[in-house]
Design a protein around this motif. Structure first.
Motif, mmCIF file in Angstrom:
data_model
loop_
_atom_site.group_PDB
_atom_site.id
_atom_site.type_symbol
_atom_site.label_atom_id
_atom_site.label_comp_id
_atom_site.label_asym_id
_atom_site.label_seq_id
_atom_site.Cartn_x
_atom_site.Cartn_y
_atom_site.Cartn_z
ATOM 1 N N GLU A 1 -9.156 14.708 -40.058
ATOM 2 C CA GLU A 1 -9.346 13.487 -39.059
ATOM 3 C C GLU A 1 -8.133 12.627 -38.993
ATOM 4 O O GLU A 1 -7.668 11.969 -38.181
ATOM 5 C CB GLU A 1 -10.644 12.799 -39.056
ATOM 6 N N LEU A 2 -8.015 12.353 -40.416
ATOM 7 C CA LEU A 2 -7.139 10.920 -40.141
ATOM 8 C C LEU A 2 -5.562 10.819 -40.289
ATOM 9 O O LEU A 2 -4.733 10.871 -39.963
ATOM 10 C CB LEU A 2 -7.704 10.473 -42.338
ATOM 11 N N VAL A 3 -4.731 12.953 -40.576
ATOM 12 C CA VAL A 3 -3.259 12.927 -40.158
ATOM 13 C C VAL A 3 -3.732 13.424 -39.195
ATOM 14 O O VAL A 3 -2.530 13.202 -38.076
ATOM 15 C CB VAL A 3 -3.462 14.354 -41.483
ATOM 16 N N SER A 4 -4.758 13.422 -38.486
ATOM 17 C CA SER A 4 -4.685 14.172 -36.732
ATOM 18 C C SER A 4 -4.573 12.987 -36.076
ATOM 19 O O SER A 4 -4.111 12.584 -34.966
ATOM 20 C CB SER A 4 -6.102 14.834 -36.152
ATOM 21 N N ARG A 5 -4.938 11.481 -36.581
ATOM 22 C CA ARG A 5 -4.642 10.660 -35.980
ATOM 23 C C ARG A 5 -3.077 9.787 -36.563
ATOM 24 O O ARG A 5 -3.041 9.092 -35.470
ATOM 25 C CB ARG A 5 -5.579 9.296 -35.789
ATOM 26 N N ILE A 6 -2.791 9.932 -37.272
ATOM 27 C CA ILE A 6 -1.740 9.737 -37.873
ATOM 28 C C ILE A 6 -0.988 10.251 -37.450
ATOM 29 O O ILE A 6 0.456 9.367 -36.078
ATOM 30 C CB ILE A 6 -1.728 9.656 -39.474
ATOM 31 N N LEU A 7 -0.824 11.823 -36.352
ATOM 32 C CA LEU A 7 -0.054 12.281 -36.141
ATOM 33 C C LEU A 7 0.102 11.539 -34.605
ATOM 34 O O LEU A 7 1.340 12.151 -33.417
ATOM 35 C CB LEU A 7 -0.168 13.629 -35.569
ATOM 36 N N GLN A 8 -0.885 10.891 -34.177
ATOM 37 C CA GLN A 8 -0.285 10.244 -32.710
ATOM 38 C C GLN A 8 -0.393 9.034 -32.660
ATOM 39 O O GLN A 8 -0.146 8.348 -31.668
ATOM 40 C CB GLN A 8 -1.831 10.202 -31.800
ATOM 41 N N ALA A 9 0.898 8.461 -33.633
ATOM 42 C CA ALA A 9 1.350 7.470 -33.778
ATOM 43 C C ALA A 9 2.235 7.041 -32.632
ATOM 44 O O ALA A 9 2.413 7.856 -32.141
ATOM 45 C CB ALA A 9 1.419 7.058 -35.353
ATOM 46 N N ASP A 10 2.638 5.687 -32.649
ATOM 47 C CA ASP A 10 3.603 5.595 -31.023
ATOM 48 C C ASP A 10 4.827 5.530 -31.885
ATOM 49 O O ASP A 10 5.416 5.873 -33.241
ATOM 50 C CB ASP A 10 3.713 3.708 -31.494
ATOM 51 N N GLY A 11 5.707 7.028 -31.493
ATOM 52 C CA GLY A 11 7.156 6.933 -32.613
ATOM 53 C C GLY A 11 7.442 7.444 -32.589
ATOM 54 O O GLY A 11 8.112 8.142 -33.649
ATOM 55 N N ARG A 12 6.374 8.742 -33.337
ATOM 56 C CA ARG A 12 6.325 9.653 -33.925
ATOM 57 C C ARG A 12 7.065 10.784 -33.547
ATOM 58 O O ARG A 12 7.095 11.120 -32.616
ATOM 59 C CB ARG A 12 4.729 9.842 -34.146
ATOM 60 N N GLY A 13 8.126 11.701 -34.468
ATOM 61 C CA GLY A 13 8.886 12.647 -33.934
ATOM 62 C C GLY A 13 7.790 13.631 -34.699
ATOM 63 O O GLY A 13 6.958 14.208 -34.789
ATOM 64 N N LEU A 14 8.941 14.455 -35.757
ATOM 65 C CA LEU A 14 8.994 15.417 -36.285
ATOM 66 C C LEU A 14 8.188 15.674 -37.032
ATOM 67 O O LEU A 14 8.686 14.316 -38.041
ATOM 68 C CB LEU A 14 9.924 16.485 -36.837
ATOM 69 N N VAL A 15 7.107 16.066 -37.900
ATOM 70 C CA VAL A 15 6.503 15.771 -38.938
ATOM 71 C C VAL A 15 6.243 16.521 -40.089
ATOM 72 O O VAL A 15 5.532 17.882 -39.187
ATOM 73 C CB VAL A 15 4.962 14.568 -39.086
ATOM 74 N N MET A 16 6.267 16.726 -41.414
ATOM 75 C CA MET A 16 6.049 17.605 -42.570
ATOM 76 C C MET A 16 5.146 16.916 -43.115
ATOM 77 O O MET A 16 4.918 15.778 -44.033
ATOM 78 C CB MET A 16 7.626 17.481 -42.859
ATOM 79 N N VAL A 17 4.097 17.854 -43.936
ATOM 80 C CA VAL A 17 2.869 17.637 -44.796
ATOM 81 C C VAL A 17 2.836 18.526 -45.578
ATOM 82 O O VAL A 17 3.146 19.076 -45.508
ATOM 83 C CB VAL A 17 1.569 17.866 -43.697
ATOM 84 N N PHE A 18 2.917 17.932 -46.711
ATOM 85 C CA PHE A 18 3.373 18.873 -47.507
ATOM 86 C C PHE A 18 1.893 18.514 -48.759
ATOM 87 O O PHE A 18 1.105 18.086 -48.823
ATOM 88 C CB PHE A 18 4.534 18.008 -49.313
ATOM 89 N N CYS A 19 1.232 20.095 -49.057
ATOM 90 C CA CYS A 19 0.167 20.083 -50.112
ATOM 91 C C CYS A 19 0.828 20.680 -51.402
ATOM 92 O O CYS A 19 2.029 21.558 -51.734
ATOM 93 C CB CYS A 19 -0.369 21.351 -49.123
ATOM 94 N N ARG A 20 -0.456 20.861 -52.237
ATOM 95 C CA ARG A 20 -0.248 21.471 -53.415
ATOM 96 C C ARG A 20 -0.205 22.945 -54.067
ATOM 97 O O ARG A 20 0.206 23.537 -53.996
ATOM 98 C CB ARG A 20 -0.570 21.048 -54.176
ATOM 99 N N THR A 21 -1.045 23.369 -52.793
ATOM 100 C CA THR A 21 -1.888 25.335 -52.606
ATOM 101 C C THR A 21 -1.124 25.593 -51.433
ATOM 102 O O THR A 21 -1.751 25.253 -50.053
ATOM 103 C CB THR A 21 -2.798 25.019 -53.468
ATOM 104 N N LYS A 22 -0.932 26.890 -51.939
ATOM 105 C CA LYS A 22 -0.815 27.800 -50.792
ATOM 106 C C LYS A 22 -1.769 27.463 -49.484
ATOM 107 O O LYS A 22 -1.766 28.114 -48.437
ATOM 108 C CB LYS A 22 -0.535 29.275 -51.381
ATOM 109 N N ARG A 23 -3.332 27.797 -50.162
ATOM 110 C CA ARG A 23 -4.652 28.218 -49.193
ATOM 111 C C ARG A 23 -4.740 26.859 -48.713
ATOM 112 O O ARG A 23 -5.135 26.549 -47.602
ATOM 113 C CB ARG A 23 -5.518 28.548 -50.395
#
Length: 551
Positions: free
Chosen positions: A215-237
């Motif tokens: 939920e937190l990431v979904s709201r960050i992705l709607q910030a003003d001036g947001r372009g392309l975003v890369m989200v990094f995780c530690r595991t493949k799953r």
């Protein structure tokens, strides 16, 4: 700073922050050392200077970086028509072998596939004049060190060796000097950029709960001036799960991780570069060297393993002088890990602020409009999505992830069986050549269902089942002789006599009874039962091969 030293043919250890142009720092000197037919035509070289096989080798840790470096070198050497070939796993061998047979000047590859082709004598490294280890700290790590050493033994002793990376620990530098001759260590930094991280990248660190992160990431992705975003995780799953959740919330997302086939990985990265996908969820395979224009935000969904990984992750934004925002979400369990990273990089985030998707300071710091929810409004879903990018058939060699991963288009050919031309053959159950009636089948099933230990009453019309006879019985020496008799028992219901199963004599009793068998009379008087007074049949002896020989 690197070009004068490298163009002179000296060995170089280059260290600079992410996004400062290290690829062309070693690419241009390599392209200058390569002799191509255009140089012979222009008079800069003689025809005998042309050699068979690659003249330069670039070794990289990941497939995505291999493809990117290849494209950069092709662009830089386009005027002189320098032939550059990418060699990495996940693709079919045949096109790479065919390209090597036609001739290449520069080879960019990952260690595993390079060793495979070199071991098969398909790749000749005897004429390499320049070697580059890109992301050298990763290449000389414990995982890649044996492969790198094998490649080193295949190269000429007289060559130029260059190592480049954003992070270069002292132990790695000492290890690298074993393969280099009087190297020059060049560390490039800007006068106003003293920290380990890029000054143009604004960093935010929040303590977040794992169940609230989507939920937190979904709201960050709607910030003003947001372009392309890369989200990094530690595991493949986790990467696959986050990409699926974001897609369900309306975002155009793609995934890059090791469980996907190479076609699906390249499809997601290509869609991200083309703007069809604006959120790329990936593991650390995309943390090094990937350069995509327009990345404004990097989100560490899970805390990185160490400070080097953190630097490479946030280095995907704020490249080539642009500004960017790096956001790290630290779970409660990862606080000790983050404290180590914070101390190593001397960052001011030792105690991250507790943050939820409804926290006011989150909206203020990142410019999220008030009233934003965790689902993207339908009016803003303008991206084409991952499905708009076609999956390229690479002839993948590995079984894992074959077929392209999530929502890959697969074609299944179903062959229809021809119609029957005759009626199927009907089978009949028989016993002793006669068909089995329903009554006989029911009687047989009842006999099978009889519990063990109960005495079943045999039918007069149905013969008793044949008893299995053991061919050979081992009896200890000195055992007593067993007398085989045929006894009659009276059926309790009908008063009929049923012969009991005969017991066989054993080999041990044959020797004991051999003398008696030789003098025995042809018939013996019948014995009378003490219980019921009924006559018993005479005892019968079996004539064996051994007794016959003795008699």
């Amino acid at each position: 700073m690197t070009l004068p030293v490298a163009l002179a043919g000296n060995d170089v250890i280059g260290q600079a922050k992410t996004g400062t142009g290290k690829t062309l720092g070693f690419g241009l000197p390599l392209l200058e050392r390569v002799i191509v037919p255009a140089d012979v035509e222009a008079g800069r070289a003689k025809p005998e200077d042309l050699v068979d096989g690659p003249q330069a080798l670039v070794v990289v840790p990941t497939r995505e970086l291999c493809q990117q470096v290849t494209n950069d070198l092709l662009t830089a050497g386009k005027v002189r028509n320098v032939r550059v070939l990418a060699i990495y796993g996940g693709r079919a061998y045949e096109p790479q072998v065919e390209a090597l047979r036609k001739g290449v000047d520069v080879v960019v590859g990952t260690p595993g596939r390079l060793l495979d082709l070199a071991g098969q004598k398909k790749l000749n490294l005897g004429n390499v004049r320049g070697l580059v280890l890109d992301e050298a700290d990763e290449m000389l790590d414990l995982g890649f060190l044996p492969d790198v050493e094998k490649i080193m033994t295949m190269l000429p002793t007289k060559r130029q060796t260059m190592l480049f990376s954003a992070t270069m620990p002292g132990a790695v530098i000492n290890l690298a000097r074993r393969y280099m001759t009087q190297p020059t260590h060049i560390s490039a930094t800007s006068p106003d950029d003293e920290g380990a991280t890029v000054a143009n990248t604004t960093q935010h660190v929040f303590r977040a709960h794992s169940m609230d992160k989507p939920e937190l990431v979904s709201r960050i992705l709607q910030a003003d001036g947001r372009g392309l975003v890369m989200v990094f995780c530690r595991t493949k799953r986790t990467a696959a799960d986050v990409a699926e959740q974001l897609e369900q919330r309306g975002f155009a997302s793609g995934a890059v991780h090791g469980d996907l086939g190479q076609g699906a990985r390249e499809q997601a990265l290509r869609a991200f570069r083309n703007g069809k996908v604006d959120v790329l969820v990936c593991t650390d395979v995309a943390a090094r060297g990937i350069d995509v224009e327009g990345v404004t935000h990097v989100i560490n969904y899970q805390t990185p393993e160490d400070e080097k990984t953190y630097l490479h992750r946030i280095g995907r934004t704020g490249r080539a002088g642009a500004s960017g925002i790096a956001i790290t979400l630290v779970d409660w369990d990862d606080i000790p890990r983050w404290k180590l990273i914070n101390k190593a990089l001397d960052l001011p985030f030792d105690e991250p602020e507790e943050t939820y998707s409804t926290s006011e300071h989150l909206y203020e710091l990142l410019g999220i409009p008030a009233g934003t929810k965790g689902v993207l409004p339908r009016a803003e879903r303008t991206r084409a999505g991952l499905d708009a990018e076609e999956v390229e058939d690479l002839g993948e060699t590995g079984g894992r992830g074959r077929g392209g991963g999530r929502k890959a288009a697969t074609t299944t050919v179903v062959e229809e069986r021809p119609a029957r031309t005759r009626a199927p053959r009907q089978r009949r159950r028989t016993r002793n050549g006669e068909p089995i009636t329903a009554a006989a089948a029911a009687e047989a099933e009842a006999a099978v269902a009889t519990a063990e230990g109960e005495s079943a009453t045999p039918s007069a019309s149905t013969p008793a089942p044949r008893r299995r006879r053991r061919a050979r019985v081992a009896v200890a020496a000195g055992a007593e002789a067993v007398v085989t008799t045929a006894e009659t028992t009276e059926a309790p219901d009908r008063g009929e006599t049923v012969p009991a199963p005969r017991r066989r004599r054993t080999r041990a009793t044959v020797a004991a009874d051999s003398a008696e068998a030789a003098t025995a009379a042809p018939a013996e008087p019948t014995a009378t039962s003490a219980d019921d007074g009924e006559a018993k049949p005479a005892r019968r002896r079996r004539r064996t091969r051994r007794t016959a020989a003795e008699s």
